[in-house]
Design an enzyme around this catalytic site. Structure first.
Site, mmCIF file in Angstrom:
data_model
loop_
_atom_site.group_PDB
_atom_site.id
_atom_site.type_symbol
_atom_site.label_atom_id
_atom_site.label_comp_id
_atom_site.label_asym_id
_atom_site.label_seq_id
_atom_site.Cartn_x
_atom_site.Cartn_y
_atom_site.Cartn_z
ATOM 1 C CG HIS A 13 -2.155 -0.897 0.951
ATOM 2 N ND1 HIS A 13 -3.457 -0.437 0.963
ATOM 3 C CD2 HIS A 13 -2.233 -2.216 0.656
ATOM 4 C CE1 HIS A 13 -4.280 -1.443 0.703
ATOM 5 N NE2 HIS A 13 -3.552 -2.528 0.521
ATOM 6 C CG HIS A 59 -3.146 -11.733 -2.107
ATOM 7 N ND1 HIS A 59 -4.011 -11.360 -3.116
ATOM 8 C CD2 HIS A 59 -2.596 -10.576 -1.649
ATOM 9 C CE1 HIS A 59 -3.989 -10.052 -3.264
ATOM 10 N NE2 HIS A 59 -3.139 -9.551 -2.385
#
Length: 316
Positions: A110, A231
């Site tokens: 992010h 992930h």
């Protein structure tokens, strides 16, 4: 004053005060009230960062202060890159657990994922500390708070940028969960303002839109697939949430969400499932499902590229 060993002689005078004692052996201790205990053994620097008082609760002003001071304060010329990295790694390991690893790795994505190759904005610059109130960054306050403690300890020895700290923390998160060891170059300079909004790819994008978004950041479809393998950590339904392996790709090939039900629909993000329907991406998903070592090597390369994109570097 008695002579010291060669290791002690390399101490930056800026770290010394009137309350300094030298031992006749290899150990140098700074006993000044406001300095941490520093121990030199040969050429290796070890720091015992015992705070003078209990840590305060950090707010927005504290984050801004920490970011700007690391930008303004020079690093001692005598400190080697190896010592800097070792100090960061040691302090991160004190607070890092497998349960905290997914959040720290998400923090990397992010911060760096805002990069735009067209206007050269965003990237790995620590601006995430100014962007925690954005909807896409929900939940990132916790990993930032974890790293605040590390930053306070390391800054008491030598300043570290948020960008460097986050990049190393993400690499350590991968390593502690069984993934590849990723060396991280240091020297990034922190931004002093937030990155432009709307630069992170949305979770609901289809494969074509994802590939287009990543191309704008300088990443290929193969690199997109390799990065998405992160992930496998966390509660997205891809195997053991605290083990970094190639389970992500194996489950994408199985497509357990195909017979739609409430449980299977919780596996992964819509963008994850979309990759398995794309002809270009499925080739790499298959390769990584069959060869974990290949995935580790490619992830190491693309992680290094990610944490260097958009970075501004301090002069040596």
């Amino acid at each position: 004053m008695r002579s010291t060993t060669a290791a002690a002689a390399a101490v930056d005078p800026a770290l010394l005060s009137s309350a300094v004692s030298f031992s006749a052996g290899r150990e140098l201790k700074l006993t000044a009230k406001n300095f941490p205990a520093v121990k030199f053994t040969g050429k290796r620097l070890t720091v015992s960062c015992a705070a003078a008082s209990s840590p305060s609760q950090f707010g927005r002003r504290a984050l801004m202060y920490m970011a700007t001071t690391s930008f303004l304060m020079p690093f001692p010329n005598s400190a080697s890159a190896t010592d800097e990295n070792s100090l960061l790694q040691e302090e991160i390991k004190k607070v890092l657990t497998k349960a905290k690893a997914p959040g720290l790795l998400r923090l990397v994505f992010h911060d760096a994922g805002t990069f735009d190759e067209g206007d050269k904005t965003g990237g790995m610059n620590g601006s995430i500390v100014y962007e925690l109130d954005r909807p896409e960054n929900t939940g990132l306050q916790k990993p930032v708070k974890i790293l605040e403690k590390v930053k306070g300890q390391v800054d008491s020895v030598r300043p570290v940028s948020w960008a460097d700290l986050i990049a190393v923390a993400g690499a350590e998160a991968v390593s502690i969960c069984g993934g590849p060891k990723i060396p991280v170059q240091l020297g990034r300079i922190d931004a002093t303002v937030p990155d432009p909004v709307g630069k992170l790819p949305e979770e609901s994008l289809d494969a074509n839109a994802m590939k287009q978004s990543f191309r704008k950041k300088g990443f290929s479809a193969q690199e997109l697939v390799a990065l998405s393998g992160a992930h496998t950590l966390g509660n997205k339904g891809f195997g053991n949430p605290s083990v970094f392996d190639n389970s992500y790709y194996k489950i994408l090939l199985e497509k357990p969400w195909s017979p739609s039900d409430s449980m299977s629909s919780m596996i992964g993000l819509p963008s994850d499932r979309a990759l398995s329907e794309d002809g270009e991406c499925i080739r790499w998903i298959t390769k990584y499902a069959e060869d974990q070592n290949l995935f580790f090597e490619d992830f190491k390369k693309v992680y290094t590229k990610l944490v260097n994109t958009g970075a501004k570097w301090r002069s040596v």
